[in-house]
Design a protein around this motif. Sequence first.
Motif, short mmCIF file in Angstrom:
data_model
loop_
_atom_site.label_atom_id
_atom_site.label_comp_id
_atom_site.label_asym_id
_atom_site.label_seq_id
_atom_site.Cartn_x
_atom_site.Cartn_y
_atom_site.Cartn_z
N THR A 1 8.30 10.53 1.11
CA THR A 1 9.34 9.75 1.79
C THR A 1 8.77 9.02 2.99
O THR A 1 8.07 9.63 3.82
N LEU A 2 9.06 7.73 3.10
CA LEU A 2 8.71 6.96 4.29
C LEU A 2 9.80 7.17 5.34
O LEU A 2 10.95 6.80 5.13
N TYR B 1 0.83 -1.21 0.00
CA TYR B 1 0.00 0.00 0.00
C TYR B 1 0.86 1.26 0.00
O TYR B 1 0.59 2.23 -0.73
N ILE B 2 1.90 1.26 0.83
CA ILE B 2 2.75 2.44 0.98
C ILE B 2 3.47 2.77 -0.32
O ILE B 2 3.71 3.94 -0.64
N GLU B 3 3.79 1.75 -1.11
CA GLU B 3 4.46 1.99 -2.39
C GLU B 3 3.64 2.92 -3.28
O GLU B 3 4.19 3.83 -3.92
N VAL C 1 -1.09 -7.89 14.73
CA VAL C 1 -0.53 -6.56 14.95
C VAL C 1 -1.30 -5.49 14.16
O VAL C 1 -2.13 -5.79 13.32
N VAL C 2 -0.96 -4.24 14.47
CA VAL C 2 -1.41 -3.09 13.68
C VAL C 2 -0.17 -2.39 13.14
O VAL C 2 0.83 -2.25 13.84
N GLY C 3 -0.23 -1.96 11.88
CA GLY C 3 0.91 -1.31 11.25
C GLY C 3 0.82 0.20 11.34
O GLY C 3 -0.26 0.79 11.27
N TYR C 4 1.98 0.86 11.46
CA TYR C 4 2.06 2.31 11.61
C TYR C 4 3.15 2.86 10.68
O TYR C 4 4.27 2.36 10.67
N ALA C 5 2.82 3.89 9.93
CA ALA C 5 3.79 4.50 9.01
C ALA C 5 3.82 6.01 9.20
O ALA C 5 2.79 6.65 9.42
N GLY C 6 5.02 6.56 9.14
CA GLY C 6 5.22 8.01 9.12
C GLY C 6 5.77 8.41 7.77
O GLY C 6 6.87 7.99 7.39
N ILE C 7 4.99 9.20 7.01
CA ILE C 7 5.34 9.56 5.64
C ILE C 7 5.21 11.07 5.48
O ILE C 7 4.28 11.67 6.02
#
Length: 265
Positions: free
Chosen positions: A238-239, A193-195, A255-261
Amino acid sequence: MRAPAVSGQFYPRNKNDLLREVSRCFIDVPRTRKNVLGAVVPHAGYIYSGKAAAHVYASLPDAGTFVMLGPNHTGYGSPVSVSSETWSTPLGGVGADLDFIRALPKRIIYQDETAHKYEHSLEVQLPFLQYRFKDFKIVPICMGMQDEETAMEVGQEIAEAVHKVDKKIVVIASSDFTHYMPDKVARENDKYYIESILNMDIPGFYQRLQKRDASVCGYGPIAAMLATTKTLGAKKATLLNYSTSGDATGDVSAVVGYAGIIMEC
């Protein structure tokens, strides 16, 4: 006054305890202010997602107004709602940017406090902003409708308002990523997804979400932020950090995933 709904749950209720907890999130996080137009940040309890959020907040410029987009977890209120109240946290009050709210075309964004009363996705962002900056206002927008057409229209409304006001604006999309999957699966899905976010590909983002039946809770706010910042000239995404709740708890079974972008010019 919009009173705190989740203090003592997602973050400490006591002011000094909250300051210590937010400060802990910034340990070993580089502080380099960049020309950021927008960002994706998580909204879980600070013990789980605070480090990912801190990576984003450490990179933000000092802006006059932060437009905050979050999903509507409660189901209350209008489909897309903006709050004009002052928001209270244990660190003090934060006022809404009424000039910016008046500048919104309001074709799809309606002024409605009901959607915000119990929603946590935007509230948990405020102590981070208060820790980093002294003088700013907010435009809190809660999205119950998150389809691609709605997200594009929300993004367009925000961009039009930005062009009408003369101040620095940063758009923050509040979202967690994969929910309650094994750690290995969550990381693989979230990378997928992040891609598309890093490619600033909104249609591709929705296609990927649908293809894997994603549980990304704030996909509409992410898409609306992308739409706004692309209109405002964002050229690079940028990730900064990715983690899962398993990194904090040691339990990698669900789990739950967390992203800072961040989005930059």
